[in-house]
Design a protein around this motif. Sequence first.
Motif, PDB file in Angstrom:
ATOM      1  N   LEU A 161     119.722  20.897  13.722  1.00  0.00           N
ATOM      2  CA  LEU A 161     118.822  21.973  13.297  1.00  0.00           C
ATOM      3  C   LEU A 161     118.491  22.903  14.459  1.00  0.00           C
ATOM      4  O   LEU A 161     118.422  24.134  14.292  1.00  0.00           O
ATOM      5  CB  LEU A 161     117.552  21.371  12.704  1.00  0.00           C
ATOM      6  CG  LEU A 161     117.709  20.646  11.366  1.00  0.00           C
ATOM      7  CD1 LEU A 161     116.386  20.046  10.914  1.00  0.00           C
ATOM      8  CD2 LEU A 161     118.257  21.588  10.295  1.00  0.00           C
ATOM      9  N   CYS A 162     118.285  22.350  15.648  1.00  0.00           N
ATOM     10  CA  CYS A 162     118.039  23.198  16.826  1.00  0.00           C
ATOM     11  C   CYS A 162     119.240  24.083  17.126  1.00  0.00           C
ATOM     12  O   CYS A 162     119.096  25.270  17.435  1.00  0.00           O
ATOM     13  CB  CYS A 162     117.702  22.326  18.030  1.00  0.00           C
ATOM     14  SG  CYS A 162     116.114  21.480  17.943  1.00  0.00           S
ATOM     15  N   LEU A 163     120.445  23.515  17.017  1.00  0.00           N
ATOM     16  CA  LEU A 163     121.646  24.307  17.281  1.00  0.00           C
ATOM     17  C   LEU A 163     121.846  25.381  16.233  1.00  0.00           C
ATOM     18  O   LEU A 163     122.285  26.496  16.542  1.00  0.00           O
ATOM     19  CB  LEU A 163     122.865  23.379  17.322  1.00  0.00           C
ATOM     20  CG  LEU A 163     122.977  22.488  18.566  1.00  0.00           C
ATOM     21  CD1 LEU A 163     124.052  21.432  18.373  1.00  0.00           C
ATOM     22  CD2 LEU A 163     123.290  23.329  19.796  1.00  0.00           C
ATOM     23  N   VAL A 164     121.523  25.062  14.963  1.00  0.00           N
ATOM     24  CA  VAL A 164     121.638  26.080  13.908  1.00  0.00           C
ATOM     25  C   VAL A 164     120.688  27.235  14.183  1.00  0.00           C
ATOM     26  O   VAL A 164     121.050  28.419  14.061  1.00  0.00           O
ATOM     27  CB  VAL A 164     121.368  25.442  12.535  1.00  0.00           C
ATOM     28  CG1 VAL A 164     121.243  26.525  11.462  1.00  0.00           C
ATOM     29  CG2 VAL A 164     122.489  24.491  12.166  1.00  0.00           C
ATOM     30  N   GLY A 165     119.448  26.918  14.569  1.00  0.00           N
ATOM     31  CA  GLY A 165     118.498  27.985  14.899  1.00  0.00           C
ATOM     32  C   GLY A 165     118.961  28.826  16.067  1.00  0.00           C
ATOM     33  O   GLY A 165     118.856  30.067  16.042  1.00  0.00           O
ATOM     34  N   GLN A 166     119.507  28.190  17.096  1.00  0.00           N
ATOM     35  CA  GLN A 166     120.020  28.951  18.234  1.00  0.00           C
ATOM     36  C   GLN A 166     121.207  29.820  17.833  1.00  0.00           C
ATOM     37  O   GLN A 166     121.337  30.968  18.286  1.00  0.00           O
ATOM     38  CB  GLN A 166     120.428  27.999  19.349  1.00  0.00           C
ATOM     39  CG  GLN A 166     119.269  27.372  20.087  1.00  0.00           C
ATOM     40  CD  GLN A 166     119.748  26.465  21.203  1.00  0.00           C
ATOM     41  OE1 GLN A 166     120.789  25.815  21.096  1.00  0.00           O
ATOM     42  NE2 GLN A 166     118.981  26.409  22.283  1.00  0.00           N
ATOM     43  N   GLY A 167     122.076  29.284  16.977  1.00  0.00           N
ATOM     44  CA  GLY A 167     123.223  30.064  16.539  1.00  0.00           C
ATOM     45  C   GLY A 167     122.819  31.315  15.785  1.00  0.00           C
ATOM     46  O   GLY A 167     123.409  32.386  15.957  1.00  0.00           O
ATOM     47  N   ILE A 168     121.780  31.209  14.946  1.00  0.00           N
ATOM     48  CA  ILE A 168     121.302  32.378  14.210  1.00  0.00           C
ATOM     49  C   ILE A 168     120.752  33.430  15.169  1.00  0.00           C
ATOM     50  O   ILE A 168     121.020  34.634  15.031  1.00  0.00           O
ATOM     51  CB  ILE A 168     120.242  31.953  13.184  1.00  0.00           C
ATOM     52  CG1 ILE A 168     120.881  31.055  12.112  1.00  0.00           C
ATOM     53  CG2 ILE A 168     119.591  33.168  12.537  1.00  0.00           C
ATOM     54  CD1 ILE A 168     119.891  30.478  11.135  1.00  0.00           C
ATOM     55  N   LEU A 169     119.996  32.985  16.167  1.00  0.00           N
ATOM     56  CA  LEU A 169     119.445  33.934  17.142  1.00  0.00           C
ATOM     57  C   LEU A 169     120.546  34.602  17.961  1.00  0.00           C
ATOM     58  O   LEU A 169     120.495  35.811  18.231  1.00  0.00           O
ATOM     59  CB  LEU A 169     118.459  33.214  18.060  1.00  0.00           C
ATOM     60  CG  LEU A 169     117.187  32.665  17.394  1.00  0.00           C
ATOM     61  CD1 LEU A 169     116.334  31.920  18.409  1.00  0.00           C
ATOM     62  CD2 LEU A 169     116.383  33.796  16.758  1.00  0.00           C
ATOM     63  N   LEU A 170     121.558  33.822  18.375  1.00  0.00           N
ATOM     64  CA  LEU A 170     122.658  34.407  19.149  1.00  0.00           C
ATOM     65  C   LEU A 170     123.476  35.374  18.296  1.00  0.00           C
ATOM     66  O   LEU A 170     123.952  36.400  18.798  1.00  0.00           O
ATOM     67  CB  LEU A 170     123.550  33.296  19.698  1.00  0.00           C
ATOM     68  CG  LEU A 170     122.932  32.419  20.795  1.00  0.00           C
ATOM     69  CD1 LEU A 170     123.888  31.293  21.169  1.00  0.00           C
ATOM     70  CD2 LEU A 170     122.588  33.246  22.027  1.00  0.00           C
ATOM     71  N   TYR A 171     123.647  35.059  17.020  1.00  0.00           N
ATOM     72  CA  TYR A 171     124.367  35.978  16.125  1.00  0.00           C
ATOM     73  C   TYR A 171     123.611  37.301  16.005  1.00  0.00           C
ATOM     74  O   TYR A 171     124.212  38.386  16.052  1.00  0.00           O
ATOM     75  CB  TYR A 171     124.530  35.340  14.757  1.00  0.00           C
ATOM     76  CG  TYR A 171     125.104  36.271  13.720  1.00  0.00           C
ATOM     77  CD1 TYR A 171     126.462  36.548  13.685  1.00  0.00           C
ATOM     78  CD2 TYR A 171     124.276  36.891  12.776  1.00  0.00           C
ATOM     79  CE1 TYR A 171     126.990  37.416  12.732  1.00  0.00           C
ATOM     80  CE2 TYR A 171     124.790  37.752  11.832  1.00  0.00           C
ATOM     81  CZ  TYR A 171     126.152  38.011  11.813  1.00  0.00           C
ATOM     82  OH  TYR A 171     126.660  38.876  10.880  1.00  0.00           O
ATOM     83  N   ALA A 172     122.297  37.213  15.874  1.00  0.00           N
ATOM     84  CA  ALA A 172     121.496  38.439  15.800  1.00  0.00           C
ATOM     85  C   ALA A 172     121.594  39.232  17.099  1.00  0.00           C
ATOM     86  O   ALA A 172     121.647  40.468  17.085  1.00  0.00           O
ATOM     87  CB  ALA A 172     120.044  38.087  15.487  1.00  0.00           C
ATOM     88  N   ALA A 173     121.609  38.545  18.243  1.00  0.00           N
ATOM     89  CA  ALA A 173     121.749  39.245  19.518  1.00  0.00           C
ATOM     90  C   ALA A 173     123.108  39.919  19.636  1.00  0.00           C
ATOM     91  O   ALA A 173     123.230  41.023  20.171  1.00  0.00           O
ATOM     92  CB  ALA A 173     121.532  38.275  20.680  1.00  0.00           C
ATOM     93  N   GLY A 174     124.152  39.260  19.146  1.00  0.00           N
ATOM     94  CA  GLY A 174     125.485  39.845  19.220  1.00  0.00           C
ATOM     95  C   GLY A 174     125.661  41.068  18.348  1.00  0.00           C
ATOM     96  O   GLY A 174     126.536  41.896  18.607  1.00  0.00           O
ATOM     97  N   LYS A 175     124.861  41.208  17.319  1.00  0.00           N
ATOM     98  CA  LYS A 175     124.958  42.347  16.418  1.00  0.00           C
ATOM     99  C   LYS A 175     124.060  43.504  16.838  1.00  0.00           C
ATOM    100  O   LYS A 175     123.865  44.445  16.056  1.00  0.00           O
ATOM    101  CB  LYS A 175     124.593  41.912  14.990  1.00  0.00           C
ATOM    102  CG  LYS A 175     125.633  41.007  14.348  1.00  0.00           C
ATOM    103  CD  LYS A 175     126.990  41.670  14.283  1.00  0.00           C
ATOM    104  CE  LYS A 175     128.023  40.811  13.616  1.00  0.00           C
ATOM    105  NZ  LYS A 175     129.361  41.464  13.554  1.00  0.00           N
ATOM    106  N   SER A 176     123.511  43.436  18.046  1.00  0.00           N
ATOM    107  CA  SER A 176     122.679  44.535  18.531  1.00  0.00           C
ATOM    108  C   SER A 176     123.516  45.797  18.698  1.00  0.00           C
ATOM    109  O   SER A 176     124.750  45.748  18.786  1.00  0.00           O
ATOM    110  CB  SER A 176     122.022  44.154  19.860  1.00  0.00           C
ATOM    111  OG  SER A 176     121.239  42.990  19.715  1.00  0.00           O
ATOM    112  N   ALA A 177     122.831  46.940  18.763  1.00  0.00           N
ATOM    113  CA  ALA A 177     123.536  48.218  18.778  1.00  0.00           C
ATOM    114  C   ALA A 177     124.159  48.520  20.132  1.00  0.00           C
ATOM    115  O   ALA A 177     125.382  48.578  20.279  1.00  0.00           O
ATOM    116  CB  ALA A 177     122.573  49.338  18.364  1.00  0.00           C
TER     117      ALA A 177
END
Length: 589
Positions: free
Chosen positions: A15-31
């Motif tokens: 669950l911790c890794l899933v949460g981190q993955g979501i945050l990193l995905y959001a960071a990668g989609k920055s403008a």
Amino acid sequence: MTWLRARALPLAGILCLVGQGILLYAAGKSAETPVLPWPVLFLLLTIGLALVLAFAGRISIQVADRRLRLFWHSLSLLAVATLLGVGLAFVLLGGDEPAETPDHSADLDQAVAMVARIEPALDRWWRQAEPRLAAANTNSASARIPVRGGDLFRRLAPLPGLWPTADVPVPMGVILWQGTERLAWSGVVEPLAAPQASGPAPEPPAWARSLDRGRQGWILRQVIPLDSGRSLEVQLRLTVADADQIAPGVDVVVGPINDPALTMDDSGLLIRQVGFGPGDSSPYMHLLARPESAAVRRGEVRARWLLVALLAWGAALLGLTRLGLGPGWGVVALWLGRGLLAAGDSLRWLGVAYPDQLFPAAPDSWFSLVDPAYFATTFAWGWFASTADAVLTAVVVAVTVWYLLDRRRLVGRNQEDDGPGAETPRWARGLVGSVVFGLICGAALSALASLACLIAENANPRLIGTGVSLKLLSFWGLQVVLMVLALALLAAVAGLAGGRSWPTRTRVAGWLLRGLVAGAVALALVGVLTGSSWWLLRLLAAGVAGGLWLVAPALWAQPRFLRRFGWPLIMVLAACCNYASLRSVYDVA
């Protein structure tokens, strides 16, 4: 409590890794610059991972071998420690931008002032060096300039020491020429072409001067004519000591620029023109200083931390899953980590993280593996976006096939187990089984042929053909992709869909006939799916399908030494398949 340690802790880590993955995905989609949302939450999730890893020794670990357990523990520990550093870095980088932005205008003024001191410094240096050179020449009994090489070097040795380094801190050296022949030298010099004399020799201080590009910056060359057709060249490398710039943040451009006196464009670029002589014919250059944007510098740092975070997250996911849930879930974690690298636009952030890297990159540079000038495609949502992405995808596929074959006891340590020969599944028996096997082989070979066409269509023309330079790293990367995927797919077909036992003597003829049927089916399917009219590709497809039909039982053979001959044959078939696919592409090109 035992169940809690055995199940709840791995679940909490996932669950911790899933949460981190979501945050990193959001960071990668920055403008424009990667911004990690809620960096404090990311740091807390990483602390939770560290706690899970701390209690990992008490849970039921799915690794029996102690050395492998130590490896996965070390990998997980290193990955979690890296994620802790990433979390702290993003927390610190989340503050307000600096109010002041350095523009390097002071450095530019210092560089201009130093260039202005070169002219009088050269004049003073020559007034000190001329008497010493004349005295040295007078001591020679045969000529004004010594003729022996050792004497020449000794006469020139003290001249660079006369340069006023405290006033003009640039490397300096001298070279003695006889026409176009270099006789001796001293100090910091570079082996440039011989200076070309044109017209009568000018009087000091307006000696013949020029600007030439050196290995570590621009070089000011001044030629002083001497007697007997000889000349003394003075070289000044226009860089400060132990650096490749004339001043921090100041670049040098030699050539005409519009409005060269002093201009400022919309980006705040400062330009100054400086000359190296009193006349209009003297060489000149432009000094450029661009204000450094604090936001841009912070974006570079964030992009680098994001790339590190993506790799560390994948390693932590693989290590913790392998420790707590077993190798099967480890393979699933490998696919998830590869998917995050593709979804996080890691290729896009490389250019932001390393802005000084010039693109297109050099053919022998590691950056050429991610340079779209060599290979780029939108196929498979970024899984084959560059040469490096394609190599990572091929490795993930190969590891997956290895795991499936290991589960079948065809590779690894399980291959050494002596046990009864496995029976061929019912669906793979008889004529129907041969047709199914031919369809599977035809589909796999068609996929490989389509992949070869995809790579050829999206690769740089320099990577296609028989005259490719072996220095191109992207060429070798794409060849590795084709070979690894071909070997993995053919091994999966032979090990998972092929027969598992040799036929008896009375059934050999029927077994061979079914092999011919499998080859015919593969031949027809490849022709339909690829649309290729090249007869050699179709015949090779039939030969590969028939060869796999014959080799497959060897992978399950008893005694086990017969299995050693199966894998080399499959590798040969994979090489032949790649050759046929690439040959058809070359013929079309």
